[in-house]
Design a protein around this motif. Structure first.
Motif, mmCIF file in Angstrom:
data_model
loop_
_atom_site.group_PDB
_atom_site.id
_atom_site.type_symbol
_atom_site.label_atom_id
_atom_site.label_comp_id
_atom_site.label_asym_id
_atom_site.label_seq_id
_atom_site.Cartn_x
_atom_site.Cartn_y
_atom_site.Cartn_z
ATOM 1 N N ALA A 247 26.605 26.675 42.143
ATOM 2 C CA ALA A 247 26.440 28.119 41.991
ATOM 3 C C ALA A 247 26.695 28.781 43.337
ATOM 4 O O ALA A 247 26.155 28.335 44.358
ATOM 5 C CB ALA A 247 25.036 28.450 41.491
ATOM 6 N N HIS A 248 27.500 29.822 43.349
ATOM 7 C CA HIS A 248 27.843 30.560 44.569
ATOM 8 C C HIS A 248 27.410 32.014 44.404
ATOM 9 O O HIS A 248 27.772 32.664 43.414
ATOM 10 C CB HIS A 248 29.353 30.522 44.841
ATOM 11 C CG HIS A 248 29.843 29.207 45.373
ATOM 12 N ND1 HIS A 248 29.785 28.869 46.708
ATOM 13 C CD2 HIS A 248 30.399 28.144 44.725
ATOM 14 C CE1 HIS A 248 30.292 27.659 46.875
ATOM 15 N NE2 HIS A 248 30.678 27.200 45.691
ATOM 16 N N LEU A 249 26.633 32.497 45.364
ATOM 17 C CA LEU A 249 26.344 33.927 45.459
ATOM 18 C C LEU A 249 27.445 34.539 46.310
ATOM 19 O O LEU A 249 27.522 34.268 47.516
ATOM 20 C CB LEU A 249 24.973 34.163 46.091
ATOM 21 C CG LEU A 249 24.540 35.622 46.222
ATOM 22 C CD1 LEU A 249 24.304 36.246 44.860
ATOM 23 C CD2 LEU A 249 23.282 35.736 47.089
ATOM 24 N N VAL A 250 28.312 35.342 45.698
ATOM 25 C CA VAL A 250 29.520 35.820 46.374
ATOM 26 C C VAL A 250 29.454 37.329 46.550
ATOM 27 O O VAL A 250 28.722 38.044 45.847
ATOM 28 C CB VAL A 250 30.791 35.429 45.585
ATOM 29 C CG1 VAL A 250 30.894 33.918 45.470
ATOM 30 C CG2 VAL A 250 30.797 36.072 44.209
ATOM 31 N N SER A 251 30.231 37.804 47.505
ATOM 32 C CA SER A 251 30.364 39.236 47.772
ATOM 33 C C SER A 251 31.598 39.776 47.056
ATOM 34 O O SER A 251 32.685 39.191 47.139
ATOM 35 C CB SER A 251 30.479 39.472 49.279
ATOM 36 O OG SER A 251 30.896 40.795 49.551
ATOM 37 N N LEU A 252 31.423 40.900 46.373
ATOM 38 C CA LEU A 252 32.532 41.571 45.701
ATOM 39 C C LEU A 252 33.066 42.744 46.502
ATOM 40 O O LEU A 252 33.997 43.425 46.049
ATOM 41 C CB LEU A 252 32.086 42.060 44.317
ATOM 42 C CG LEU A 252 31.556 40.992 43.350
ATOM 43 C CD1 LEU A 252 31.093 41.647 42.056
ATOM 44 C CD2 LEU A 252 32.622 39.933 43.070
ATOM 45 N N GLU A 253 32.519 42.988 47.656
ATOM 46 C CA GLU A 253 32.928 44.137 48.463
ATOM 47 C C GLU A 253 34.378 43.980 48.909
ATOM 48 O O GLU A 253 34.790 42.926 49.405
ATOM 49 C CB GLU A 253 32.020 44.271 49.682
ATOM 50 C CG GLU A 253 32.299 45.523 50.496
ATOM 51 C CD GLU A 253 31.445 45.592 51.752
ATOM 52 O OE1 GLU A 253 31.243 46.706 52.277
ATOM 53 O OE2 GLU A 253 30.996 44.527 52.211
ATOM 54 N N GLY A 254 35.154 45.034 48.723
ATOM 55 C CA GLY A 254 36.546 45.042 49.160
ATOM 56 C C GLY A 254 37.525 44.431 48.184
ATOM 57 O O GLY A 254 38.724 44.394 48.467
ATOM 58 N N HIS A 255 37.059 43.938 47.040
ATOM 59 C CA HIS A 255 37.956 43.327 46.057
ATOM 60 C C HIS A 255 38.275 44.324 44.951
ATOM 61 O O HIS A 255 37.647 45.381 44.830
ATOM 62 C CB HIS A 255 37.312 42.067 45.466
ATOM 63 C CG HIS A 255 37.226 40.931 46.428
ATOM 64 N ND1 HIS A 255 38.267 40.082 46.703
ATOM 65 C CD2 HIS A 255 36.190 40.513 47.224
ATOM 66 C CE1 HIS A 255 37.891 39.179 47.587
ATOM 67 N NE2 HIS A 255 36.630 39.424 47.936
ATOM 68 N N THR A 256 39.229 43.946 44.133
ATOM 69 C CA THR A 256 39.542 44.693 42.915
ATOM 70 C C THR A 256 39.229 43.809 41.722
ATOM 71 O O THR A 256 39.371 42.580 41.793
ATOM 72 C CB THR A 256 41.028 45.106 42.880
ATOM 73 O OG1 THR A 256 41.842 43.928 43.013
ATOM 74 C CG2 THR A 256 41.345 46.065 44.019
ATOM 75 N N PRO A 257 38.782 44.360 40.613
ATOM 76 C CA PRO A 257 38.485 43.527 39.446
ATOM 77 C C PRO A 257 39.726 42.762 39.010
ATOM 78 O O PRO A 257 40.836 43.303 38.993
ATOM 79 C CB PRO A 257 38.038 44.539 38.388
ATOM 80 C CG PRO A 257 37.603 45.742 39.167
ATOM 81 C CD PRO A 257 38.481 45.783 40.379
ATOM 82 N N PRO A 258 39.568 41.476 38.700
ATOM 83 C CA PRO A 258 40.743 40.708 38.259
ATOM 84 C C PRO A 258 41.285 41.257 36.951
ATOM 85 O O PRO A 258 40.545 41.546 36.011
ATOM 86 C CB PRO A 258 40.194 39.288 38.088
ATOM 87 C CG PRO A 258 38.720 39.471 37.890
ATOM 88 C CD PRO A 258 38.337 40.685 38.679
ATOM 89 N N GLY A 259 42.585 41.445 36.912
ATOM 90 C CA GLY A 259 43.222 41.992 35.705
ATOM 91 C C GLY A 259 44.595 41.404 35.518
ATOM 92 O O GLY A 259 45.125 40.690 36.383
ATOM 93 N N PRO A 260 45.226 41.719 34.400
ATOM 94 C CA PRO A 260 46.555 41.132 34.117
ATOM 95 C C PRO A 260 47.629 41.628 35.069
ATOM 96 O O PRO A 260 48.645 40.956 35.246
ATOM 97 C CB PRO A 260 46.830 41.579 32.671
ATOM 98 C CG PRO A 260 45.952 42.788 32.470
ATOM 99 C CD PRO A 260 44.746 42.578 33.311
ATOM 100 N N GLU A 261 47.423 42.802 35.694
ATOM 101 C CA GLU A 261 48.471 43.338 36.558
ATOM 102 C C GLU A 261 48.457 42.724 37.946
ATOM 103 O O GLU A 261 49.379 42.931 38.730
ATOM 104 C CB GLU A 261 48.318 44.861 36.671
ATOM 105 C CG GLU A 261 47.093 45.328 37.474
ATOM 106 C CD GLU A 261 45.817 45.257 36.680
ATOM 107 O OE1 GLU A 261 44.735 45.543 37.253
ATOM 108 O OE2 GLU A 261 45.903 44.913 35.477
ATOM 109 N N ALA A 262 47.419 41.958 38.288
ATOM 110 C CA ALA A 262 47.325 41.385 39.618
ATOM 111 C C ALA A 262 48.224 40.152 39.726
ATOM 112 O O ALA A 262 48.656 39.564 38.730
ATOM 113 C CB ALA A 262 45.879 41.012 39.924
#
Length: 742
Positions: A247-262
Motif C-alpha cells: 500500500a502506498h500513500l501517494v501525493s496527487l498534487e500537480g498531476h492530472t486525472p488519468p484519462g484516455p486522452e493522456a
C-alpha cells in the motif's frame, strides 16, 4: 457534519466515536503576497498617502516527505498475514488536517467536494514494474530531480519557485505506476472525497465530545477533540486468493486525472508512506482468530497461570509435581566451593499468592546468603530470593548515576549523625562543668567575658550546627537524641537562638534514589530470564496470568540498596527511603504476559481489567512490550475479568463475510444503529469493478448513491456518512476468571 454511532456500533467500551467530513486548515499551503496600505481621509494633509508595503509569505506544509511519527496506525498491520479480502486497507494520520492542506491535481481541475491531495493505492504482485514482488520498493530521488522531470515518465507539474529552496536537495521516494493501472485504481476526482474523513474518539480523548476544550475547530464551526485523526481508505479489496500487497500513500498534487486522452507514459507519484501485508484467507491470522485462542479449550494457548508444564507421561512424584504447580523450576546450582547441585528457582511471577517472607530485625536483608531457603521435600535450596538480591545489586552497580547518588546520600547521613553526636557530647560537658550556685547578679553578668570554649559551646547550642549539617545532609536525617540534654545555667549575656524543630523536605539525592527504586519495583530493567526462567512457560500464542511475589520485589530492592550500607549507621537513611518509597504509587501484585502476533500487529491493543465481578477497575502500573511479540502488564490487584479489543483508531472498513454492506441509521440520536438491511456489494457488478488483472475495485460513486437511496432518501452521502456505512466495528474478547484457581 458529524455522526456519532450508538452503543450498538460503538467500540467495545462504549466510548463514542465521532466522524467528520474533513478538517480544513485556516489557510492552504502556498505562497501569498500581503499588501498593506494606509490612507487618511484628508488627502491634502502632509503624509496623508503612504506607499503600500508588500510581503511575501510562504505557508508550508508536508509535501514530499512525512514525519514517520505522523502515521498513527495502518491496517492491515505492516508485514501481517490474515484474511483481509473483505476489508479496505486504510491509514490513520495524527495531523487531522494533513489531507486537506494542499490541492489534488493541477489548478485546472476543480475541487468543489474538497477532495484530499493524498490517496491510498494498493498494488499486488506483478503490477508495478519496479516492484514485481510487492515488497515496497521505491526509487529514491532528490526533490530537485523530481521537479526537473524525466522524459520517460509523467511527473508532477509543480512550481519550483513555490518550493522551499532548502528542500531541493532533500531526498524523497517515488513509484512509477502504469497509466492504465492507475486509471483502474484511482477513483474519479469527485469520489476521492468519500475516501477520507476525520475521526475522533478513544480513551485519550474527551469521549468523542464535540465540545472538548482547546480543540481545533472544523469548517462547520464545531469543535474537534484532541484525539482527532485523519483516515484515508483505498478503494481496492485484496483478492480472495493468497497474495502479497503493498500500500502506498501517494501525493496527487500537480498531476492530472488519468484519462484516455493522456499519453501512455507511466505516472511518477511521490510515495509518502508504504507498507506490505499478505492476504491469506485460510491463515486465521486476523484479530478474531488470534484472540479466540486464549479462550478455554485451546490447550497451551488458553489463558492460564504462569507455571512450568511437565512433559506428558513424565510420571513425576507428587512432591515434584507440587513444586511445579507452585511455579518453581529446577535449575543447576553451583555452590561457593564449586560443586554442582540441584536447586529450585522461582521468579517474581507465580501462579499462587506467595507466603510472606520473614524480614530481619532492621527490615532489610544485608546479603544474599540469608535468602537461600531450604526446600524440605527435596532437601535442596530454593534460590529465587537470593537471585533477586544479587540481581538488584548488579543492576545498581551497572548504573553509575544511581550508585553515586546512593553512596553520597549515605555519607551525608552519617556525617549528619556524627555532628549530632558531637553536639550531644559538648552539651553533656557543659552541663557537668556548670556552677552549682544560682545565676550571677545581673551587673556581674554584663561584665563577664566568655572564654573561647564557652563561645564555641554557645554556638553549638544555636543554629550554627544546623547550618553546618545542612551543607552535608538534611537536618532530619537522624532520629531523636537518645536522651534529653540538660541546659546549663548561663554565666554571661549572649543571645541564644533555639534550633528549628520544623521538618525539613527530603534531599534531591533521597528523592532521586527513591524514584530509581520505584522503577525497579516495577521490574524495569530486570532480565527476562529472571522473570520467566523457562521459555516453555510462555509458548507462542499464549496468555499467562500471575501473582507478583512481594518478597521477591523486597529482595530485589534490598540488593540494590546494599551498596555501602552499614546496618547500624544507616538506619535513619533507610527509614527515609522507606517512607519515600511508600509514597511512590501502588506496588504490583498481579499481571499478565501475552506472547502473540497481536503484539506487533496491533501496537495499541486495548486491555480492560476489572475485579470484584467487573465492579472495580484494575490499575495498570506498567505496560511494556518486551522483545518483538511479548507484552507485559502489571496490575495493582488480580483481575477476574479481562477484555482484549482492537484499538479505536483501528476501526475497519469493508464488507461482511457475505460481501454485503450492513446499513446503519443516520438519523439524529441513532447514528450507527443497524437497520437490519444490507446492500450486496460482492455480487453486484455495478458496485465492484474487476479489472483485467483481477483486481476488485469499489466503484465509490455508485456505491455512495446506492447507499443514499436506502438511508437518506436519495440525498448525497457526505464522507462521514459514507464511512459510517462501511464501518466494521472493532472486535473484542472478554475472558472471565471468576471461580477459577490462579
Amino acid at each position: 457534519m458529524t455522526t456519532q454511532p450508538t452503543e450498538q456500533s460503538a467500540p467495545a467500551d462504549d466510548t463514542p466515536v465521532a466522524f467528520y467530513d474533513h478538517l480544513l486548515p485556516g489557510i492552504a499551503a502556498g505562497r501569498y503576497r500581503i499588501t498593506v496600505g494606509q490612507q487618511l481621509p484628508a488627502e491634502q494633509l502632509p503624509g496623508a498617502r503612504l506607499d503600500p508595503v508588500e510581503q511575501i509569505v510562504d505557508v508550508r506544509a508536508a509535501q514530499f516527505r512525512l514525519d514517520p511519527s505522523w502515521v498513527h496506525a495502518v491496517y492491515p498491520a505492516a508485514h501481517s498475514q490474515g484474511p483481509f479480502h473483505g476489508l479496505l486497507p486504510h491509514i490513520t494520520l495524527d495531523p487531522a488536517a494533513l489531507p486537506w492542506e494542499r490541492e489534488p491535481f493541477t489548478g485546472s481541475v476543480p475541487n468543489p467536494a474538497r477532495a484530499p491531495w493524498l490517496a491510498l493505492l494498493l498494488f499486488g504482485e506483478g503490477e508495478l514494474p519496479g516492484d514485481p514482488n510487492a515488497l515496497g520498493t521505491t526509487v529514491p530521488l532528490t526533490v530537485r530531480a523530481l521537479l526537473d522531470g524525466d522524459a520517460a515518465v509523467s511527473g508532477p507539474a509543480l512550481d519550483r519557485d513555490a518550493v522551499d529552496p532548502a528542500l531541493l536537495d532533500t531526498p524523497c521516494r517515488v513509484v512509477d505506476v502504469p497509466r492504465d493501472l492507475l486509471a483502474q485504481l484511482l477513483p474519479e476526482p469527485s469520489d476521492l472525497a468519500l475516501l477520507a474523513h476525520v475521526r475522533t474518539g478513544g480513551p485519550e480523548g474527551a469521549g468523542g465530545s464535540e465540545g472538548a476544550d482547546a480543540a481545533p475547530a472544523d469548517d462547520q464551526g464545531g469543535r474537534l477533540s484532541r484525539d482527532a485523526h485523519a483516515v484515508i481508505t483505498t478503494a481496492r479489496f485484496p483478492d480472495a486468493a493468497q497474495g502479497r500487497y503493498v500500500a502506498h500513500l501517494v501525493s496527487l498534487e500537480g498531476h492530472t486525472p488519468p484519462g484516455p486522452e493522456a499519453d501512455g507514459r507511466p505516472v511518477r507519484l511521490v510515495s509518502l508512506h508504504s507498507w506490505t501485508f499478505t492476504s491469506c484467507p485460510e491463515s486465521g491470522g486476523g484479530f478474531g482468530p488470534l484472540a479466540r485462542r486464549f479462550a478455554p479449550g485451546h490447550g497451551e494457548h488458553s489463558a492460564a497461570p504462569l507455571r512450568p508444564s511437565p512433559a506428558a507421561g513424565a510420571g513425576l512424584p507428587d512432591e515434584l509435581g507440587t513444586l511445579l504447580e507452585q511455579g518453581m523450576v529446577p535449575m543447576t546450582h553451583i555452590t561457593e566451593s564449586g560443586e554442582r547441585a540441584l536447586a529450585w528457582y522461582s521468579g517474581p511471577f507465580l501462579p499462587r499468592v506467595a507466603p510472606e517472607l520473614p524480614r530481619p530485625a532492621d527490615g532489610h536483608f544485608p546479603d544474599a546468603d540469608g535468602l537461600l531457603l531450604h526446600e524440605p521435600h527435596t532437601g535442596t535450596f530454593a534460590t529465587g530470593y537470593a537471585c533477586a538480591w544479587n540481581t538488584g545489586r548488579a543492576l545498581a552497580l551497572a548504573d553509575p548515576g544511581f550508585a553515586t547518588t546512593l553512596v553520597r546520600l549515605r555519607h551525608r547521613g552519617r556525617l549528619r549523625r556524627a555532628t549530632e553526636r558531637q553536639y550531644v557530647t559538648y552539651s553533656q560537658q557543659l552541663f557537668h562543668s556548670a556552677p552549682s550556685a544560682g545565676p550571677a547578679p545581673r551587673a556581674a553578668a554584663r561584665t563577664t567575658v566568655p572564654t573561647p570554649r564557652e563561645r564555641f559551646e554557645e554556638l553549638l547550642r544555636g543554629d550554627a550546627l544546623g547550618a553546618l549539617a545542612a551543607s552535608f545532609a538534611h537536618p532530619d536525617d537522624a532520629g531523636p537524641d537518645p536522651r534529653p540534654v540538660p541546659t546549663a545555667p548561663a554565666t554571661y549575656c549572649l543571645n541564644t537562638p533555639q534550633r528549628s524543630s520544623a521538618p525539613q523536605p527530603p534531599s534531591s539525592d533521597a528523592r532521586e534514589t527513591a524514584a530509581w527504586l520505584a522503577r525497579l519495583r516495577t521490574l524495569s530493567g530486570v532480565p527476562f530470564d529472571c522473570l520467566v526462567p523457562d521459555r516453555r512457560m510462555l509458548p507462542p500464542e499464549s496468555l499467562r496470568l500471575f501473582h507478583v511475589d512481594r518478597g521477591w520485589l523486597d529482595a530485589l530492592l534490598d540488593g540494590a540498596r546494599s551498596l555501602d550500607r552499614h546496618p547500624g549507621a544507616d538506619t535513619a537513611t533507610d527509614a527515609e527511603l522507606d517512607q519515600l518509597l511508600n509514597a511512590q504509587g501502588s506496588v504490583p501484585t498481579a499481571g499478565l504476559l501475552l506472547r502473540s502476533a497481536l503484539v506487533p500487529g496491533w501496537p495499541t491493543l486495548r486491555f480492560e481489567a476489572r475485579a470484584a465481578s467487573g465492579a472495580v477497575q484494575v490499575e495498570v502500573i506498567r505496560r511494556e512490550v518486551l522483545g518483538g511479540d511479548v507484552l507485559l502488564m502489571l496490575f495493582d490487584r488480580m483481575p477476574d475479568r479481562l477484555t482484549i479489543g482492537e484499538p479505536h483508531q483501528g476501526l475497519h472498513f469493508g464488507v461482511d463475510d457475505r460481501g454485503d454492506v450492513a446499513l446503519r441509521s443516520l438519523a439524529p440520536g441513532e447514528v450507527g444503529r443497524p437497520l437490519g438491511r444490507s446492500v450486496p456489494v460482492g455480487t453486484d457488478p455495478a458496485l465492484t469493478v474487476t479489472t483485467a488483472s483481477g483486481a476488485r475495485v469499489l466503484d465509490v460513486g455508485r456505491l455512495a448513491a446506492r447507499l443514499a437511496e436506502d438511508v437518506k432518501s436519495g440525498s448525497p452521502l457526505s464522507p462521514a456518512e459514507f464511512a459510517v456505512q462501511l464501518v466494521r466495528a472493532p472486535e473484542q474478547l472478554t475472558l472471565s476468571f471468576e471461580g477459577t484457581t490462579r
